[in-house]
Design an enzyme around this catalytic site. Structure first.
Site, PDB file in Angstrom:
ATOM      1  N   SER A  27       0.835  -1.213   0.000  1.00  0.00           N
ATOM      2  CA  SER A  27       0.000   0.000   0.000  1.00  0.00           C
ATOM      3  C   SER A  27       0.864   1.255   0.000  1.00  0.00           C
ATOM      4  O   SER A  27       0.494   2.275  -0.594  1.00  0.00           O
ATOM      5  CB  SER A  27      -0.912   0.029   1.224  1.00  0.00           C
ATOM      6  OG  SER A  27      -1.627  -1.164   1.334  1.00  0.00           O
TER       7      SER A  27
ATOM      8  N   GLU B  42      -1.607   9.081  11.598  1.00  0.00           N
ATOM      9  CA  GLU B  42      -2.960   9.473  11.189  1.00  0.00           C
ATOM     10  C   GLU B  42      -3.947   8.984  12.236  1.00  0.00           C
ATOM     11  O   GLU B  42      -3.972   7.802  12.568  1.00  0.00           O
ATOM     12  CB  GLU B  42      -3.324   8.864   9.825  1.00  0.00           C
ATOM     13  CG  GLU B  42      -4.730   9.276   9.376  1.00  0.00           C
ATOM     14  CD  GLU B  42      -5.201   8.547   8.106  1.00  0.00           C
ATOM     15  OE1 GLU B  42      -5.146   9.139   7.023  1.00  0.00           O
ATOM     16  OE2 GLU B  42      -5.632   7.377   8.226  1.00  0.00           O
TER      17      GLU B  42
HETATM   18  P1  GTP Z   1      -5.845   8.482   1.493  1.00  0.00           P
HETATM   19  O1  GTP Z   1      -7.257   8.113   1.086  1.00  0.00           O
HETATM   20  O2  GTP Z   1      -5.320   7.592   2.562  1.00  0.00           O
HETATM   21  O3  GTP Z   1      -4.905   8.602   0.345  1.00  0.00           O
HETATM   22  O4  GTP Z   1      -5.843   9.913   2.158  1.00  0.00           O
HETATM   23  P2  GTP Z   1      -6.559  11.278   1.776  1.00  0.00           P
HETATM   24  O5  GTP Z   1      -5.501  12.267   1.520  1.00  0.00           O
HETATM   25  O6  GTP Z   1      -7.631  11.108   0.775  1.00  0.00           O
HETATM   26  O7  GTP Z   1      -7.131  11.617   3.200  1.00  0.00           O
HETATM   27  P3  GTP Z   1      -8.551  11.439   3.880  1.00  0.00           P
HETATM   28  O8  GTP Z   1      -8.342  12.071   5.214  1.00  0.00           O
HETATM   29  O9  GTP Z   1      -9.659  11.940   3.045  1.00  0.00           O
HETATM   30  O10 GTP Z   1      -8.727   9.867   4.060  1.00  0.00           O
HETATM   31  C1  GTP Z   1      -7.891   9.120   4.869  1.00  0.00           C
HETATM   32  C2  GTP Z   1      -8.518   7.800   5.251  1.00  0.00           C
HETATM   33  O11 GTP Z   1      -9.845   7.974   5.773  1.00  0.00           O
HETATM   34  C3  GTP Z   1      -8.715   6.803   4.140  1.00  0.00           C
HETATM   35  O12 GTP Z   1      -7.536   6.094   3.886  1.00  0.00           O
HETATM   36  C4  GTP Z   1      -9.834   5.923   4.703  1.00  0.00           C
HETATM   37  O13 GTP Z   1      -9.323   5.041   5.704  1.00  0.00           O
HETATM   38  C5  GTP Z   1     -10.705   6.930   5.399  1.00  0.00           C
HETATM   39  N1  GTP Z   1     -11.727   7.441   4.466  1.00  0.00           N
HETATM   40  C6  GTP Z   1     -11.719   8.614   3.823  1.00  0.00           C
HETATM   41  N2  GTP Z   1     -12.794   8.756   3.049  1.00  0.00           N
HETATM   42  C7  GTP Z   1     -13.525   7.631   3.186  1.00  0.00           C
HETATM   43  C8  GTP Z   1     -14.763   7.172   2.622  1.00  0.00           C
HETATM   44  O14 GTP Z   1     -15.398   7.829   1.810  1.00  0.00           O
HETATM   45  N3  GTP Z   1     -15.199   5.941   3.014  1.00  0.00           N
HETATM   46  C9  GTP Z   1     -14.528   5.182   3.907  1.00  0.00           C
HETATM   47  N4  GTP Z   1     -15.043   3.986   4.213  1.00  0.00           N
HETATM   48  N5  GTP Z   1     -13.353   5.581   4.452  1.00  0.00           N
HETATM   49  C10 GTP Z   1     -12.858   6.784   4.096  1.00  0.00           C
HETATM   50 MG    MG Z   2      -5.203   6.045   3.987  1.00  0.00          MG
END
Ligand code: GTP
Ligand code: MG
Length: 215
Positions: free
Chosen positions: A61, A151
């Site tokens: 990942s 995180e």
């Molecule tokens: P990544 O998705 O990890 O690349 O990070 P980002 O920069 O998009 O950050 P964000 O804070 O939006 O999301 C971080 C993490 O939150 C994700 O990896 C998921 O674990 C969770 N998450 C964010 N959006 C969603 C969503 O729409 N559905 C679900 N089930 N989890 C989410």
């Molecule tokens: Mg993530």
């Protein structure tokens, strides 16, 4: 060839060490939330935190993420560009506990807030709700102190229930009726939120009765 192999092996050792450091950062942060929960329990006779789970991002990942965003493949790049190598999820019973716990955590002088996303005040279009913090904390090792990013996701039991079902959708390539499922999930997110708010309201009412002076 020998030199190349040696370099690669050196990197593997350093990579393992870096992952160990992230694992230690998770332990530090977990303890902070455990402490807050314990203190809160004594003070208010209830646990604001229902459960805590942690995870270290898998190597596949991590490399996927670097590749997707065109970041270089190096340990420095991981530290700089991947904010979620160390992840901790704090599940609360009530919405107000999320903010109480987050504020108490962020007030600690060894915790540095790098970024915050409030998907509770501003839910994602699909209905996702959660409070996200990217923080950094110093971790002390035998011969050095190192600031590590972690995180933190804080959400209610109900929000977590929703997120775990919605997460499954991402792994299904072709779902017949996908728009229908998306709209059902969105509807569920609204119902869940209304329930979270109602539960909090009922808890407040009960606390008022409990706090009222008796004659
Ligand atoms: P990544 O998705 O990890 O690349 O990070 P980002 O920069 O998009 O950050 P964000 O804070 O939006 O999301 C971080 C993490 O939150 C994700 O990896 C998921 O674990 C969770 N998450 C964010 N959006 C969603 C969503 O729409 N559905 C679900 N089930 N989890 C989410
Ligand atoms: Mg993530």
């Amino acid at each position: 060839m020998m030199a190349q192999t040696k370099m690669l092996m050196g990197t593997v050792v350093e990579y393992k060490e870096l992952m160990m450091m992230y694992a230690c950062a998770i332990k530090e942060v977990r303890t902070k939330f455990d402490v807050l929960n314990t203190e809160f329990k004594i003070r208010y006779q209830r646990n604001p935190i229902s459960s805590i789970s942690t995870r270290l991002k898998r190597t596949a990942s991590i490399t996927d993420k670097l590749e997707r965003q065109n970041f270089p493949f190096s340990l420095e790049s991981i530290e700089k560009n991947v904010n979620d190598v160390a992840g901790i999820r704090v599940i609360c019973s009530y919405i107000d506990d999320i903010y109480t716990i987050a504020e108490a955590f962020l007030r600690q002088d060894d915790v540095t807030l790098i970024a915050q996303k409030d998907y509770i005040a501003h839910p994602k279009p699909n209905g996702y709700r959660s409070l996200h913090l990217i923080i950094s904390i110093p971790v002390f090792f035998a011969d050095r102190k190192k600031d590590m990013k972690v995180e933190v996701q804080i959400r209610t039991i109900a929000m977590d229930f929703w997120a775990s079902l919605e997460h499954q959708l991402k792994y299904k390539q072709e779902i017949p009726n996908q728009p229908e499922i998306i709209s059902q999930l969105k509807e569920c997110a609204e119902i869940i939120n209304a329930t979270d708010e109602k539960m909090l309201d009922i808890r407040h009412q009960i606390e008022e009765i409990a706090d009222a002076p008796t004659e």
